[in-house]
Design an enzyme around this catalytic site. Structure first.
Site, PDB file in Angstrom:
ATOM      1  N   ASN A 121      14.112  -3.462 -10.341  1.00 33.05           N
ATOM      2  CA  ASN A 121      12.765  -3.552  -9.765  1.00 33.05           C
ATOM      3  C   ASN A 121      12.315  -4.984  -9.943  1.00 33.05           C
ATOM      4  O   ASN A 121      12.543  -5.573 -11.007  1.00 33.05           O
ATOM      5  CB  ASN A 121      11.764  -2.676 -10.550  1.00 33.05           C
ATOM      6  CG  ASN A 121      11.906  -1.219 -10.208  1.00 33.05           C
ATOM      7  OD1 ASN A 121      12.672  -0.881  -9.309  1.00 33.05           O
ATOM      8  ND2 ASN A 121      11.204  -0.378 -10.932  1.00 33.05           N
ATOM      9  N   GLY A 122      11.648  -5.548  -8.920  1.00 30.84           N
ATOM     10  CA  GLY A 122      11.102  -6.895  -9.084  1.00 30.84           C
ATOM     11  C   GLY A 122      11.731  -7.851  -8.080  1.00 30.84           C
ATOM     12  O   GLY A 122      12.357  -7.434  -7.117  1.00 30.84           O
ATOM     13  N   LYS A 166     -10.592   4.230   1.809  1.00 28.45           N
ATOM     14  CA  LYS A 166     -10.004   5.581   1.731  1.00 28.45           C
ATOM     15  C   LYS A 166      -9.595   6.064   3.115  1.00 28.45           C
ATOM     16  O   LYS A 166      -8.494   6.553   3.329  1.00 28.45           O
ATOM     17  CB  LYS A 166     -11.012   6.551   1.104  1.00 28.45           C
ATOM     18  CG  LYS A 166     -11.217   6.356  -0.359  1.00 28.45           C
ATOM     19  CD  LYS A 166     -10.091   6.882  -1.198  1.00 28.45           C
ATOM     20  CE  LYS A 166      -9.096   5.952  -1.796  1.00 28.45           C
ATOM     21  NZ  LYS A 166      -9.342   4.664  -2.298  1.00 28.45           N
ATOM     22  N   HIS A 201     -26.160  -9.193  11.986  1.00 18.41           N
ATOM     23  CA  HIS A 201     -25.425 -10.469  12.079  1.00 18.41           C
ATOM     24  C   HIS A 201     -24.066 -10.283  12.745  1.00 18.41           C
ATOM     25  O   HIS A 201     -23.133 -11.037  12.482  1.00 18.41           O
ATOM     26  CB  HIS A 201     -25.280 -11.065  10.671  1.00 18.41           C
ATOM     27  CG  HIS A 201     -26.595 -11.276  10.005  1.00 18.41           C
ATOM     28  ND1 HIS A 201     -27.435 -12.319  10.300  1.00 18.41           N
ATOM     29  CD2 HIS A 201     -27.270 -10.509   9.105  1.00 18.41           C
ATOM     30  CE1 HIS A 201     -28.547 -12.226   9.593  1.00 18.41           C
ATOM     31  NE2 HIS A 201     -28.476 -11.136   8.853  1.00 18.41           N
ATOM     32  N   GLU A 249     -15.394   1.114  -0.185  1.00 20.03           N
ATOM     33  CA  GLU A 249     -14.408   2.053  -0.749  1.00 20.03           C
ATOM     34  C   GLU A 249     -14.216   3.242   0.192  1.00 20.03           C
ATOM     35  O   GLU A 249     -13.095   3.691   0.424  1.00 20.03           O
ATOM     36  CB  GLU A 249     -14.864   2.523  -2.133  1.00 20.03           C
ATOM     37  CG  GLU A 249     -14.059   3.653  -2.736  1.00 20.03           C
ATOM     38  CD  GLU A 249     -12.572   3.355  -2.919  1.00 20.03           C
ATOM     39  OE1 GLU A 249     -12.156   2.188  -2.764  1.00 20.03           O
ATOM     40  OE2 GLU A 249     -11.813   4.307  -3.175  1.00 20.03           O
ATOM     41  N   TRP A 308      11.977   0.100  -2.597  1.00 21.11           N
ATOM     42  CA  TRP A 308      10.906  -0.230  -1.646  1.00 21.11           C
ATOM     43  C   TRP A 308      11.219  -1.640  -1.212  1.00 21.11           C
ATOM     44  O   TRP A 308      11.065  -2.577  -1.993  1.00 21.11           O
ATOM     45  CB  TRP A 308       9.563  -0.129  -2.368  1.00 21.11           C
ATOM     46  CG  TRP A 308       8.368  -0.055  -1.487  1.00 21.11           C
ATOM     47  CD1 TRP A 308       7.963   1.001  -0.728  1.00 21.11           C
ATOM     48  CD2 TRP A 308       7.413  -1.088  -1.267  1.00 21.11           C
ATOM     49  NE1 TRP A 308       6.809   0.699  -0.064  1.00 21.11           N
ATOM     50  CE2 TRP A 308       6.444  -0.582  -0.370  1.00 21.11           C
ATOM     51  CE3 TRP A 308       7.258  -2.369  -1.717  1.00 21.11           C
ATOM     52  CZ2 TRP A 308       5.343  -1.326   0.063  1.00 21.11           C
ATOM     53  CZ3 TRP A 308       6.170  -3.106  -1.292  1.00 21.11           C
ATOM     54  CH2 TRP A 308       5.237  -2.582  -0.402  1.00 21.11           C
ATOM     55  N   ARG A 351       5.749   6.798  -5.738  1.00 23.75           N
ATOM     56  CA  ARG A 351       5.598   5.331  -5.799  1.00 23.75           C
ATOM     57  C   ARG A 351       5.918   4.674  -4.460  1.00 23.75           C
ATOM     58  O   ARG A 351       5.672   3.486  -4.272  1.00 23.75           O
ATOM     59  CB  ARG A 351       6.524   4.759  -6.878  1.00 23.75           C
ATOM     60  CG  ARG A 351       6.228   5.250  -8.285  1.00 23.75           C
ATOM     61  CD  ARG A 351       7.398   4.986  -9.207  1.00 23.75           C
ATOM     62  NE  ARG A 351       7.667   3.579  -9.365  1.00 23.75           N
ATOM     63  CZ  ARG A 351       7.185   2.846 -10.369  1.00 23.75           C
ATOM     64  NH1 ARG A 351       6.393   3.422 -11.257  1.00 23.75           N
ATOM     65  NH2 ARG A 351       7.459   1.578 -10.493  1.00 23.75           N
ATOM     66  N   CYS A 409       9.592   0.214  -6.293  1.00 22.55           N
ATOM     67  CA  CYS A 409      10.892   0.783  -6.653  1.00 22.55           C
ATOM     68  C   CYS A 409      10.755   1.622  -7.925  1.00 22.55           C
ATOM     69  O   CYS A 409       9.854   1.418  -8.725  1.00 22.55           O
ATOM     70  CB  CYS A 409      11.893  -0.333  -6.924  1.00 22.55           C
ATOM     71  SG  CYS A 409      12.024  -1.484  -5.586  1.00 22.55           S
ATOM     72  N   GLU A 463      -6.606   3.963   4.675  1.00 23.56           N
ATOM     73  CA  GLU A 463      -5.288   3.964   4.018  1.00 23.56           C
ATOM     74  C   GLU A 463      -4.596   5.323   4.092  1.00 23.56           C
ATOM     75  O   GLU A 463      -3.377   5.392   3.965  1.00 23.56           O
ATOM     76  CB  GLU A 463      -5.382   3.488   2.571  1.00 23.56           C
ATOM     77  CG  GLU A 463      -6.051   4.417   1.615  1.00 23.56           C
ATOM     78  CD  GLU A 463      -5.958   3.883   0.175  1.00 23.56           C
ATOM     79  OE1 GLU A 463      -4.942   3.279  -0.198  1.00 23.56           O
ATOM     80  OE2 GLU A 463      -6.932   4.072  -0.566  1.00 23.56           O
ATOM     81  N   LYS A 500       2.035   3.148  -4.771  1.00 23.17           N
ATOM     82  CA  LYS A 500       1.009   3.470  -5.765  1.00 23.17           C
ATOM     83  C   LYS A 500       0.699   2.268  -6.640  1.00 23.17           C
ATOM     84  O   LYS A 500      -0.430   2.039  -7.006  1.00 23.17           O
ATOM     85  CB  LYS A 500       1.449   4.634  -6.649  1.00 23.17           C
ATOM     86  CG  LYS A 500       0.410   5.054  -7.694  1.00 23.17           C
ATOM     87  CD  LYS A 500      -0.915   5.425  -7.057  1.00 23.17           C
ATOM     88  CE  LYS A 500      -2.004   5.739  -8.049  1.00 23.17           C
ATOM     89  NZ  LYS A 500      -3.321   5.894  -7.399  1.00 23.17           N
TER      90      LYS A 500
HETATM   91  C1  AGP Z   1      -6.495   2.317  -3.587  1.00 21.72           C
HETATM   92  O1  AGP Z   1      -6.714   3.548  -2.917  1.00 21.72           O
HETATM   93  C2  AGP Z   1      -5.197   1.677  -3.226  1.00 21.72           C
HETATM   94  N1  AGP Z   1      -4.113   2.543  -3.370  1.00 21.72           N
HETATM   95  C3  AGP Z   1      -4.977   0.312  -3.824  1.00 21.72           C
HETATM   96  O2  AGP Z   1      -5.926  -0.518  -3.210  1.00 21.72           O
HETATM   97  C4  AGP Z   1      -5.132   0.160  -5.360  1.00 21.72           C
HETATM   98  O3  AGP Z   1      -6.478   0.364  -5.732  1.00 21.72           O
HETATM   99  C5  AGP Z   1      -4.750  -1.281  -5.731  1.00 21.72           C
HETATM  100  O4  AGP Z   1      -3.401  -1.484  -5.382  1.00 21.72           O
HETATM  101  C6  AGP Z   1      -4.951  -1.612  -7.219  1.00 21.72           C
HETATM  102  O5  AGP Z   1      -4.102  -0.792  -7.994  1.00 21.72           O
HETATM  103  P1  AGP Z   1      -4.328  -0.759  -9.594  1.00 21.72           P
HETATM  104  O6  AGP Z   1      -5.686  -0.182  -9.832  1.00 21.72           O
HETATM  105  O7  AGP Z   1      -3.226   0.101 -10.120  1.00 21.72           O
HETATM  106  O8  AGP Z   1      -4.242  -2.185 -10.089  1.00 21.72           O
END
Ligand code: AGP
Length: 607
Positions: A99-100, A484, A503, A480, A73, A27, A2, A487, A602
């Site tokens: 928010n929260g 990428k 395995h 990683e 959100w 966000r 949010c 996501e 984000k």
């Molecule tokens: C990474 O591409 C993602 N968007 C997500 O995994 C992110 O790395 C994770 O939420 C951690 O966020 P932060 O680094 O702000 O703690």
């Protein structure tokens, strides 16, 4: 997550609030709303979907110099106009955005229902609005403070009352809230980018603080109504930095910024002739760090994958045992921690709720805590005993790219610092640091291959599955690369340790299941070559990332992306760029929302 934006001043609030919400779009959200006080009338408009839907509903009569707004959100209740914020008190005279998560909202709701309150929405937020209205006796600050004492959970809130049309009351507990200090106007927001175009003077609220904001003043209190001192600091990000800089997407801009980001992450921190580093944020605890016997790193997502690479670095070059933990798991375990344990929290946003909780759990158990954080003044940054800022600049795209590379650069610096306190020689430190200083140029070289990688994305965009393989430093990197791709392109992808192929995963391989193999000319090169031979024998397609002289790889793979050579521990800072670009172009070719992928936010500030 949010987003909150509040304004009080001389201008029309609605324009400023809408502009602020637009800057928070990245966000992630599913509905939005805005409330202003026009004369002595409280007006609210809400809409589901994009902020443009909200803007369309704002007619000329929606005036006022004070207001609050919100992008939601959904956490409690689906995305509907009724559930969108702002929410009202029972008498409709008080509006609140939040928010929260209010963890004890059911208990509070039952109490209020028994007192005759009627609720319109399914949200925890509306309960808080009613609670404030219930205890309101003509002073909004006192009412908010009194209500929050009943609340358990995380919140960042902003509240206005039509009976007090000159003040916004805001408060935070576990969810970021920042005050923007203007001239004859003040702002409140969950992220500085919401008001950066108006002021760079900010005050970061701390947990348990409540602020009384007026157009020409602000006062901060604790929940016991004691007035607190605070520091106004200057944000060093320009507005254009958080704009796209001419690129089609924030993600591409942030990938292309990586040479600069590595430079900024190491700037002023290397003492090359001593083969050592100087990290201002760790100076105070440097002696304690020299005695540390064990390191735990807590993080989520991409930050955790950077941590896994840091594990290899720290064990190989500083000789310290390291465990990397999913922060979301660590916070519920009973970790064995003592005063010789250092806990690192890695977080781009500095607000990830699981990482923050894991950090706080570690502090309770006596660990010395360090942050590797990008957002200055963020909660994790302020909760640690010390830390190192990434200096990567604002990362707007949901998919983390430049922050990952910056985290690796900072982990390299910390490895050298801890190593030089132990067995690492000047020469060894000098070799690592001089190689690190060459990386910006090498990354820039790699980033010239965008057309080639875009062509590969076109060729492979219709596959439904991908395997990413790497070994040693490149194993977490394979994960990683997979993260990428999945996501932002929504293609299923798994990162695996190459040695694990036999395995199980090799059963997956056929012509419909391609593999991205990261096989630099390193200490485990031959094993990587054998892996792709096994894949080839099963008609699996292979895209390989390798170095120029690795002819065996070029002979076996269907497609090859070359990267310059570097020392083994720094390879991930080079090899990650092609993985990021490949994922980016696949998503572009599929016409997807690259910067704001579905279902993602984000910064995950709620569990
Ligand atoms: C990474 O591409 C993602 N968007 C997500 O995994 C992110 O790395 C994770 O939420 C951690 O966020 P932060 O680094 O702000 O703690």
């Amino acid at each position: 997550m949010c987003g909150i934006v509040g304004y009080v001043g001389k201008k029309q609030a609605k324009e400023i609030l809408l502009e602020g919400l637009k800057r928070l779009e990245y966000r992630g959200y599913d509905s939005a709303g805005i409330a202003v006080i026009d004369g002595n009338e409280l007006k609210v408009i809400k809409a589901v979907g994009r902020i443009s839907n909200l803007a369309k509903k704002l007619d000329k009569s929606f005036d006022g110099n004070i207001g609050i707004s919100h992008t939601r959100w959904a956490t409690h209740g689906e995305s509907t106009v009724t559930n969108a914020h702002p929410h009202f008190s029972q008498d409709k005279k008080i509006a609140l955005v939040h928010n929260g998560i209010i963890e004890n909202y059911q208990e509070l709701k039952s109490e209020l229902l028994a007192a005759g309150h009627k609720f319109l929405s399914q949200t925890d937020t509306e309960v808080l609005a009613h609670l404030i209205g219930e205890v309101y006796e003509g002073d909004l600050l006192g009412a908010v403070g009194k209500a929050l004492k009943r609340v358990r959970g995380a919140y960042g809130i902003a509240v206005i009352s039509q009976d007090e049309p000159d003040r916004i009351i805001a408060a935070r507990m576990g969810s970021p809230l920042i005050l923007g200090v203007g001239r004859g106007e003040n702002f409140i927001a969950s992220d500085v980018s919401a008001f950066l175009g108006h002021t760079k003077q900010v005050v970061y609220l701390n947990d348990g603080e409540i602020v009384d904001v007026r157009s020409d003043s602000f006062d901060i209190y604790n929940l016991d109504n004691q007035k607190l001192e605070c520091d106004v600091c200057e944000v060093n990000w320009t507005l254009e930095e958080s704009e796209k800089g001419g690129y089609e997407h924030f993600m591409l801009k942030e990938i292309m910024e990586q040479p600069e980001v590595i430079k900024n992450s190491i700037l002023g921190r290397i003492i090359l002739d001593e083969g050592d580093v100087k990290l201002g944020g760790l100076e105070e605890i440097k002696d304690r760090l020299s005695k540390v016997e064990r390191i735990i790193i807590v993080a989520c997502g991409t930050a955790r994958l950077a941590a896994l690479i840091g594990e290899y670095m720290l064990e190989e070059y500083a000789g310290i045992p390291v465990e990397v933990e999913f922060a979301s798991e660590f916070r519920y375990r009973s970790p064995i921690i003592d005063s010789n344990t250092a806990v690192f929290a890695i977080s781009q946003s500095g607000e990830t709720v699981d990482t923050l909780a894991a950090l706080r759990e570690s502090k309770k158990k006596g660990a010395i805590t360090l942050g590797i954080v990008n957002v200055v003044g963020s909660t994790i940054a302020r909760d640690t005993d010390a830390g190192v800022y990434n200096h990567a600049g604002p990362e707007i795209a949901v998919a983390s790219t430049k922050a990952f590379t910056s985290q690796l650069a900072v982990l390299t610096l910390i490895t050298v610092m801890l190593g030089r306190q132990r067995q690492m020689s000047n020469i060894q430190g000098h070799k690592i640091l001089s190689e690190l200083m060459k990386l910006p140029e090498k990354v820039a070289e790699i980033l010239k291959q965008t057309d080639k990688i875009h062509a590969l994305a076109k060729k492979y965009k219709n596959y439904y599955n991908f395997l990413y393989l790497g070994r040693k430093y490149c194993f977490p990197l394979a994960e990683e690369g997979a993260l990428k791709l999945k996501e932002i392109s929504y293609i299923h992808a798994e990162g695996y340790a190459s040695g694990e192929m036999k395995h199980g995963p090799i059963a997956l391989i056929d012509e419909k299941f391609p593999t991205f193999a990261i096989i630099p000319n390193d200490s485990v090169y031959e094993k990587g070559v054998s892996n792709i031979e096994e894949i080839k024998a099963r008609n699996g397609k292979i895209i390989a990332i390798t170095n120029k002289d690795c002819r065996e790889v070029a002979r076996i793979a269907d497609d090859v992306i070359y990267i310059p050579e570097t020392i083994e521990m720094l390879t991930p800072l080079l090899a990650v760029a092609p993985l990021q670009l490949f994922a980016y172009y696949v998503a572009v070719e599929k016409g997807l929302d690259v910067d704001k992928p579905r279902n993602l936010a984000k910064s995950v500030t709620v569990e």
